[in-house]
Design an enzyme around this catalytic site. Structure first.
Site: not given
Ligand code: F6R
Length: 240
Positions: A67, A136, A138, A143
């Protein structure tokens, strides 16, 4: 889903890096799906160490990132382009033309998304996909929603995600939109490695592993993947 629980984030990172290094050694032209965020940083550090020790090379590796934020300059300190270069690409021998990161500033987001999906297919599909998980549930920026998403698309970030990630944005306001691989694109990876550490992830991990498969917990669909491993520290696994 295979579940492996580690004493701490460091041991987990060694195991995650080992899985990726094994894939890279097996096929030096592998297609890697990569993630940003705090979770993968120790894993990338370990892969850099292995590269510097001459154990692995990224010379023929191709990568696709999950992303990227929209409406943020590519070289902003918080762009995922910057993150990947600072945390992995600048330290290894990967070729820039083999790096694929969505352009969150593309004028035609739909075309950007379709071209990205087509490039994954043209590369032969993703051999191994690294994932983090949001508080959450995701994955990527998919989401909680009424239906699972399919291919890459433009998404409005939820309040939960804005809250979790806004800590990084001290100068520019945090973008409210992103481009992300869809759940369908993620599920098409041949192998998936999800890493989660810390107590804030415990509920999402519980719902992912023990809950029903529902688009309200996007990661729960991983229950249906044929080759998916969850690497957890004790805190993230505490509600299992
Ligand atoms: C990042 C991504 C997100 C993160 C998720 C966890 O490329 O796709 O889904 O993996 O938000 O983020 P952290 O590791 O910072 O807790």
């Amino acid at each position: 889903m295979e579940i492996r629980i580690f004493e701490n984030a460091n041991e987990l990172a060694l195991a995650a890096a080992d899985i990726f290094a094994t894939q890279i050694k097996k096929n030096p032209a592998s297609v890697l799906g990569l993630a940003t965020g705090a979770s993968p940083v120790p894993t990338y550090n370990r892969l850099i160490e292995m590269y510097k020790a001459g154990e692995i090379s990224f010379a023929d590796i191709r990568t696709f990132n999950l992303d990227e934020y929209c409406d943020l300059p590519k070289d902003d300190k918080n762009s995922y382009y910057t993150f990947m270069h600072e945390n992995l690409f600048n330290a290894v021998d990967i070729k820039e033309e083999n790096v694929h990161i969505l352009d969150g500033n593309a004028e035609d987001a739909e075309k950007e998304a379709a071209d990205f999906d087509a490039a994954i297919v043209a590369a032969g599909g993703i051999d191994i996909q690294l994932l983090g998980i949001g508080n959450n549930g995701h994955i990527g920026f998919n989401e909680p929603a009424d239906e699972f998403t399919t291919g890459t698309f433009k998404v409005k970030l939820t309040d939960s995600t804005l809250q979790a990630n806004s800590r990084y944005f001290d100068e520019n306001p945090m973008p409210h939109y992103a481009l992300t691989m869809g759940v369908g694109s993620i599920m098409a990876a041949k192998k998936i490695v999800l890493i989660a550490t810390g107590p804030a992830k415990a509920q999402a991990i519980h719902d992912t592993v023990k809950g029903e498969v529902t688009a309200q917990v996007p990661a729960s669909i991983l229950q249906n993947h044929a080759d998916c491993v969850l690497l957890l520290d004790k805190a993230a696994a505490s509600l299992l």
